[in-house]
Each structure stands twice: as structure tokens, then as C-alpha cells.
Design a protein around this motif. Sequence first.
Motif, PDB file in Angstrom:
ATOM      1  N   ARG A   1       0.399  -1.528  -0.014  1.00 45.13           N
ATOM      2  CA  ARG A   1      -0.471   0.042   0.202  1.00 45.13           C
ATOM      3  C   ARG A   1       1.029   1.277  -0.332  1.00 45.13           C
ATOM      4  NH1 ARG A   1      -1.722   2.449   5.139  1.00 45.13           N
ATOM      5  NH2 ARG A   1      -0.674   1.443   6.785  1.00 45.13           N
ATOM      6  N   GLU A   2       0.553   1.908  -1.032  1.00 45.61           N
ATOM      7  CA  GLU A   2       1.185   3.180  -0.944  1.00 45.61           C
ATOM      8  C   GLU A   2       0.673   4.131   0.284  1.00 45.61           C
ATOM      9  OE1 GLU A   2       0.342   8.020  -3.645  1.00 45.61           O
ATOM     10  OE2 GLU A   2       0.971   5.712  -4.331  1.00 45.61           O
ATOM     11  N   LEU A   3       1.731   4.540   1.141  1.00 44.44           N
ATOM     12  CA  LEU A   3       1.566   5.761   2.592  1.00 44.44           C
ATOM     13  C   LEU A   3       1.393   7.214   2.378  1.00 44.44           C
ATOM     14  CD1 LEU A   3       3.910   3.548   4.569  1.00 44.44           C
ATOM     15  CD2 LEU A   3       1.175   3.789   4.746  1.00 44.44           C
ATOM     16  N   THR A   4       2.946   7.432   1.044  1.00 47.55           N
ATOM     17  CA  THR A   4       2.915   8.934   0.930  1.00 47.55           C
ATOM     18  C   THR A   4       3.501   9.200   0.216  1.00 47.55           C
ATOM     19  OG1 THR A   4       2.595  11.318   2.323  1.00 47.55           O
ATOM     20  CG2 THR A   4       4.829   9.612   2.797  1.00 47.55           C
ATOM     21  N   PRO A   5       3.500  10.903  -0.655  1.00 40.65           N
ATOM     22  CA  PRO A   5       4.580  10.991  -1.898  1.00 40.65           C
ATOM     23  C   PRO A   5       5.989  11.232  -0.720  1.00 40.65           C
ATOM     24  CG  PRO A   5       2.585  12.067  -2.540  1.00 40.65           C
ATOM     25  CD  PRO A   5       2.462  11.190  -1.011  1.00 40.65           C
ATOM     26  N   VAL A   6       7.297  11.511  -1.294  1.00 36.91           N
ATOM     27  CA  VAL A   6       7.843  11.443  -0.525  1.00 36.91           C
ATOM     28  C   VAL A   6       9.885  12.375  -1.187  1.00 36.91           C
ATOM     29  CG1 VAL A   6       7.808  10.491   1.144  1.00 36.91           C
ATOM     30  CG2 VAL A   6       9.283   9.665  -0.227  1.00 36.91           C
ATOM     31  N   GLY A   7       8.823  12.677  -2.390  1.00 38.28           N
ATOM     32  CA  GLY A   7       9.319  13.982  -3.309  1.00 38.28           C
ATOM     33  C   GLY A   7      10.620  13.552  -4.133  1.00 38.28           C
ATOM     34  N   LEU A   8      10.779  14.257  -4.754  1.00 35.39           N
ATOM     35  CA  LEU A   8      10.854  13.554  -7.238  1.00 35.39           C
ATOM     36  C   LEU A   8      12.167  12.991  -6.671  1.00 35.39           C
ATOM     37  CD1 LEU A   8      10.696  13.881  -9.963  1.00 35.39           C
ATOM     38  CD2 LEU A   8      11.328  15.331 -10.037  1.00 35.39           C
ATOM     39  N   TYR A   9      13.232  12.570  -6.127  1.00 42.25           N
ATOM     40  CA  TYR A   9      14.623  11.940  -6.399  1.00 42.25           C
ATOM     41  C   TYR A   9      14.757  11.440  -5.046  1.00 42.25           C
ATOM     42  CZ  TYR A   9      14.875  15.299 -10.261  1.00 42.25           C
ATOM     43  OH  TYR A   9      14.922  16.189 -11.171  1.00 42.25           O
ATOM     44  N   PRO A  10      14.150   9.806  -5.347  1.00 43.20           N
ATOM     45  CA  PRO A  10      14.928   9.326  -3.586  1.00 43.20           C
ATOM     46  C   PRO A  10      15.904   9.304  -3.963  1.00 43.20           C
ATOM     47  CG  PRO A  10      13.942   7.898  -4.863  1.00 43.20           C
ATOM     48  CD  PRO A  10      13.520   8.954  -6.137  1.00 43.20           C
ATOM     49  N   GLN A  11      16.697   9.134  -2.387  1.00 44.30           N
ATOM     50  CA  GLN A  11      18.136   9.223  -1.737  1.00 44.30           C
ATOM     51  C   GLN A  11      18.029   8.329  -0.822  1.00 44.30           C
ATOM     52  OE1 GLN A  11      21.078  11.957  -2.519  1.00 44.30           O
ATOM     53  NE2 GLN A  11      19.824  12.776  -4.106  1.00 44.30           N
ATOM     54  N   ALA A  12      16.782   8.335   0.486  1.00 46.61           N
ATOM     55  CA  ALA A  12      17.026   7.778   1.793  1.00 46.61           C
ATOM     56  C   ALA A  12      16.089   7.062   2.195  1.00 46.61           C
ATOM     57  CB  ALA A  12      17.236   9.536   2.285  1.00 46.61           C
ATOM     58  N   GLN A  13      16.719   5.957   3.398  1.00 47.54           N
ATOM     59  CA  GLN A  13      15.635   5.342   3.730  1.00 47.54           C
ATOM     60  C   GLN A  13      15.264   5.725   4.946  1.00 47.54           C
ATOM     61  OE1 GLN A  13      18.516   2.920   6.955  1.00 47.54           O
ATOM     62  NE2 GLN A  13      17.589   1.429   4.753  1.00 47.54           N
ATOM     63  N   PRO A  14      14.053   5.829   5.439  1.00 41.26           N
ATOM     64  CA  PRO A  14      13.767   6.625   6.486  1.00 41.26           C
ATOM     65  C   PRO A  14      13.298   5.620   7.692  1.00 41.26           C
ATOM     66  CG  PRO A  14      11.762   5.031   5.846  1.00 41.26           C
ATOM     67  CD  PRO A  14      12.670   5.240   4.606  1.00 41.26           C
ATOM     68  N   ALA A  15      13.882   6.586   8.773  1.00 42.65           N
ATOM     69  CA  ALA A  15      13.921   5.868  10.216  1.00 42.65           C
ATOM     70  C   ALA A  15      12.844   5.735  10.800  1.00 42.65           C
ATOM     71  CB  ALA A  15      15.375   6.918  10.774  1.00 42.65           C
ATOM     72  N   VAL A  16      12.730   5.001  11.397  1.00 44.73           N
ATOM     73  CA  VAL A  16      11.602   3.907  11.750  1.00 44.73           C
ATOM     74  C   VAL A  16      11.544   3.965  13.322  1.00 44.73           C
ATOM     75  CG1 VAL A  16       9.893   2.439  11.551  1.00 44.73           C
ATOM     76  CG2 VAL A  16      10.138   3.152   9.474  1.00 44.73           C
ATOM     77  N   ALA A  17      10.590   4.612  13.717  1.00 39.93           N
ATOM     78  CA  ALA A  17      10.375   4.934  15.564  1.00 39.93           C
ATOM     79  C   ALA A  17       9.223   4.965  16.327  1.00 39.93           C
ATOM     80  CB  ALA A  17      11.764   6.062  15.869  1.00 39.93           C
ATOM     81  N   GLY A  18       8.798   3.971  17.311  1.00 36.81           N
ATOM     82  CA  GLY A  18       7.791   4.716  18.009  1.00 36.81           C
ATOM     83  C   GLY A  18       6.123   4.699  16.868  1.00 36.81           C
ATOM     84  N   GLY A  19       5.994   3.909  16.148  1.00 34.73           N
ATOM     85  CA  GLY A  19       4.942   3.826  15.253  1.00 34.73           C
ATOM     86  C   GLY A  19       4.858   5.547  14.471  1.00 34.73           C
ATOM     87  N   THR A  20       6.388   5.321  13.976  1.00 34.43           N
ATOM     88  CA  THR A  20       6.320   7.415  12.399  1.00 34.43           C
ATOM     89  C   THR A  20       7.651   6.559  11.774  1.00 34.43           C
ATOM     90  OG1 THR A  20       5.446   7.794  14.449  1.00 34.43           O
ATOM     91  CG2 THR A  20       6.580   9.490  12.817  1.00 34.43           C
ATOM     92  N   ALA A  21       7.774   7.382  10.946  1.00 32.83           N
ATOM     93  CA  ALA A  21       8.130   7.002  10.191  1.00 32.83           C
ATOM     94  C   ALA A  21       9.340   8.983   9.979  1.00 32.83           C
ATOM     95  CB  ALA A  21       8.280   6.418   8.548  1.00 32.83           C
ATOM     96  N   TYR A  22      10.440   8.897   9.679  1.00 35.60           N
ATOM     97  CA  TYR A  22      10.655   9.784   9.996  1.00 35.60           C
ATOM     98  C   TYR A  22      12.013   9.976   8.514  1.00 35.60           C
ATOM     99  CZ  TYR A  22       9.525  10.658  14.560  1.00 35.60           C
ATOM    100  OH  TYR A  22       8.431  10.416  15.629  1.00 35.60           O
ATOM    101  N   ILE A  23      11.769  10.934   7.669  1.00 35.37           N
ATOM    102  CA  ILE A  23      12.439  11.236   5.733  1.00 35.37           C
ATOM    103  C   ILE A  23      12.710  12.379   5.809  1.00 35.37           C
ATOM    104  CG2 ILE A  23      10.807  10.595   5.404  1.00 35.37           C
ATOM    105  CD1 ILE A  23      12.357   8.757   3.232  1.00 35.37           C
ATOM    106  N   GLY A  24      14.210  12.466   5.405  1.00 31.48           N
ATOM    107  CA  GLY A  24      14.488  13.806   4.506  1.00 31.48           C
ATOM    108  C   GLY A  24      13.970  13.828   3.404  1.00 31.48           C
ATOM    109  N   VAL A  25      13.562  14.605   2.689  1.00 26.07           N
ATOM    110  CA  VAL A  25      12.644  14.936   1.867  1.00 26.07           C
ATOM    111  C   VAL A  25      13.471  16.135   0.782  1.00 26.07           C
ATOM    112  CG1 VAL A  25      11.207  13.402   1.925  1.00 26.07           C
ATOM    113  CG2 VAL A  25      11.065  16.016   2.550  1.00 26.07           C
ATOM    114  N   ASP A  26      14.007  16.333  -0.502  1.00 24.84           N
ATOM    115  CA  ASP A  26      13.776  18.133  -1.169  1.00 24.84           C
ATOM    116  C   ASP A  26      13.050  17.787  -2.234  1.00 24.84           C
ATOM    117  OD1 ASP A  26      14.707  19.710  -2.110  1.00 24.84           O
ATOM    118  OD2 ASP A  26      16.410  19.223  -3.348  1.00 24.84           O
ATOM    119  N   ARG A  27      11.516  18.406  -1.973  1.00 24.45           N
ATOM    120  CA  ARG A  27      10.445  18.706  -3.108  1.00 24.45           C
ATOM    121  C   ARG A  27      10.705  20.210  -3.298  1.00 24.45           C
ATOM    122  NH1 ARG A  27       5.406  16.193   0.924  1.00 24.45           N
ATOM    123  NH2 ARG A  27       6.338  14.361   0.917  1.00 24.45           N
TER     124      ARG A  27
END
Length: 425
Positions: free
Chosen positions: A88-114
Amino acid sequence: MDRQGTHANMVPTSRRTVLRVLGIGTVAGTAGCVGSVNEFLESVQPHDYRRDAPVDDPSAPWPTLGANPQRTGAVRDLDAPPGDSFTRELTPVGLYPQAQPAVAGGTAYIGVDRRTTAHDDTEFSGVVAIDLDAEHPSQPVSWRAQDEEASPPLTPSVRGRVVFAPVGHGISALDARDGSLYWRNAVGGLTPAVVGDDCLTADSDGAIALNAVTGETRWTSEQTVAAPAGLAVVDDAVALACGDGGDGALYCFERADGTTRWRYDAVGESYATAITDGERAYAVNTDGILHAVELANGKQAWTYDSGGSSYERPTVMDGTVYVASTNGEQIAALDAASGEQRWMRHIGVGSSSAPVLTAETVFFTTSTQDGKRLFELDPVDGTEHRRHEVPENDYKSIQPVIGDGVVYLVAESPHRFQSCLYAVQ
């Protein structure tokens, strides 16, 4: 909470923090002393001292690049998705994917450049917090911390309630609950490794250790580096791989003070993060040659040709190193002490992510013209358990992230000119 423009709302440096940094207990109320303090504040303008970050117990299951400060890519106790899993798709995360998210406590944190998308009002650069259990899947973003300048879309690191993120030029410590700023230091820039009260990062000045609570610089290595790719940390050492043509090398610094323990030049050009199992550091160069180097003395333990050019780090668990060539057609398992090949599997595709390890499974993604696939292999003999189809192509394979019974991955859509975060569960 949608948190934007943290830099536009800076609060003044606290008197308590200024005194702590200056190393004095009182400041007399004279014009001369006030002037001295003001001059000091101007000199530390790149470092925003706001409030202490509550660094506490490590987060789980995947709180940083490679799951842990050693960047091993191993999460032993988590389960693979079930055989009847779906994507399933969760959310858009930018045009050029370069990073994996960090997942902690039911939340994904990801650096993006949109900043390059300009297709809707979500255009920004910084860090996004995504609620992985959102009741409304169309609105999964909990908060976002925006930077005034374009930020490199890198993986943050999470410790308890603190998100350590390469935002803009330097490292920011953000409140995991709402994205508000604890501190910022305009040094470093690589995905940090947080160990104890140390936040370790690197830039062209070398390896850098920050106080994870206050953000103050503890030390900077005397050795400068060319094009640092990524670092791995154990109790007493920091391993750092660097690229930039003939200046590429693998370094080891003392964690206590940043002095150089050794420099290993044979690795050459390398743009993949170094990893370590505590005995050896491992780095792969752009020709796909994996180098294993003794952490104690910098001597070469062994090398292995992965069969194609490589820009992805290896992974390691229980005395076995797993490596896949980025543009080759194989993935291999090697004895960590000797480099002897335990098994090798031809995957027959044009690119592969770094492998991910659990006690029962080796995960990796591949990309072909027909689509993106998540593979599950047996770690003992490399036999295929199953594969999962992802409904988008991509142009860069990003290492999957393992939660309990779920795999998160990023794929880029050629149809919407946007990459998305997906969950396979």
C-alpha cells in the motif's frame, strides 16, 4: 501538527547556555561584560543553542541508517511480512529518492527535497514525520520541519524523543513529537550516528562529534577528508568511508577525541557508507570490490569482487557479510573473518539495494523495466523464500526498512514524477 519554518522563529540564546559554553558561573552587569557576551554570541551564530535535547533510551525498530550506529542493516528479532502480504502507498516523499526512512514509535522520519516538484503546495525541503498507523491514509504527515535552503534528502537518526537530522548545512535536533527545534549546529551533514551522549557526523573537515544533548562540538578530527560517504560507530572507534577519485580512503578515528587511528588507502573511490561488526570495518568501492579491514590496526583482512560497480554498503550479522553489486547481477554471502564465499545468487537484474537482515530472511530490492521487486532469501543458503511486487518503477533502489511484520520502501513513479513511501505487509 504541521511544523514549518523553524528558523524563522528562533529564540535568543539562553543565558544559562551561554554561561555553560563560556565555562563561567556569573556575568557581571557591566557594559564591558555584556559586550563580550554579545561578541561571543555573534561568533557562534551558526550554532543555535535553544534547549537541551532529552536524549534517552534508543528507539526501535529501525531508528537510523542501517538500523544501528554500526550500519549493519540487521534487525534480528523482527518478522517478515506474511505470505499473503499486499503493498500500500503511504505518502509521496519527493522527486529524487535517495534515503531510507528512520522508523521509531509508529512514525517514519525521512529527509526530503521537494523543491523541484512544484506540482502542489507540499513543495519544501526538510524532514517529514509520517504516521504509519494513521486513521486517514490520505493525510499521514504528522509534522514537517522545513529548511530555508534545500536539504539533502538523507536518513535522520532517532533516539527516544529526539530526531537528529541533516537539515540544510549541519545537524538539527528536533522534537520527535512536533518537529520543534532543540538545537542546531552548522557542521557535519552526513546522517549522524548517535551513541550515548555523542552525535557523530562528518563533512570535508573530517569526522565530528557533537554533544547530543546540547549540540556543542566536542571534537573535530585533525584529518580532513574528500567527499565523505558515511560513517559507522562502535564503542571506541569511528569508521568513515570517503570517495572523490584517487583521494578515496577508509579512515578510523578514536571516538574519545577524534585522533586518527589509521588510514586505509587501498579502498580507493568509495561512495558507500562504511559498516562495522566491532572487529572489522567494511567498505565497498565503485568497482564493486569489498574491503574488510581490521578495526584495531587498519590491516587488510580480505577483499571480494562483488561482480559489478557498487554504491551500496554491505550488511553483516552473525559472522556473515552480505553484499550486492549496484549494477551487477548477483548477491553473495561471505564469511566475515576470511572472506570465503558461502553462497552466491544470480538475481538477473540491473540494480539492487543494500541487503537487509533478520534472523530468518535476507531482504533486498531490485529494479527492472517491468517494475520493482522486494526479494526474500534464506540467509543460510540463499534460496528464495518469496518475492513481492511493488506497483511502481524506480530509478534508484533504496534499502528497505524492516518493521515488525512489515517492510517499508521507497519507489519512484515515472508517471507522477514523484516518489512514494510504500508498506509491504
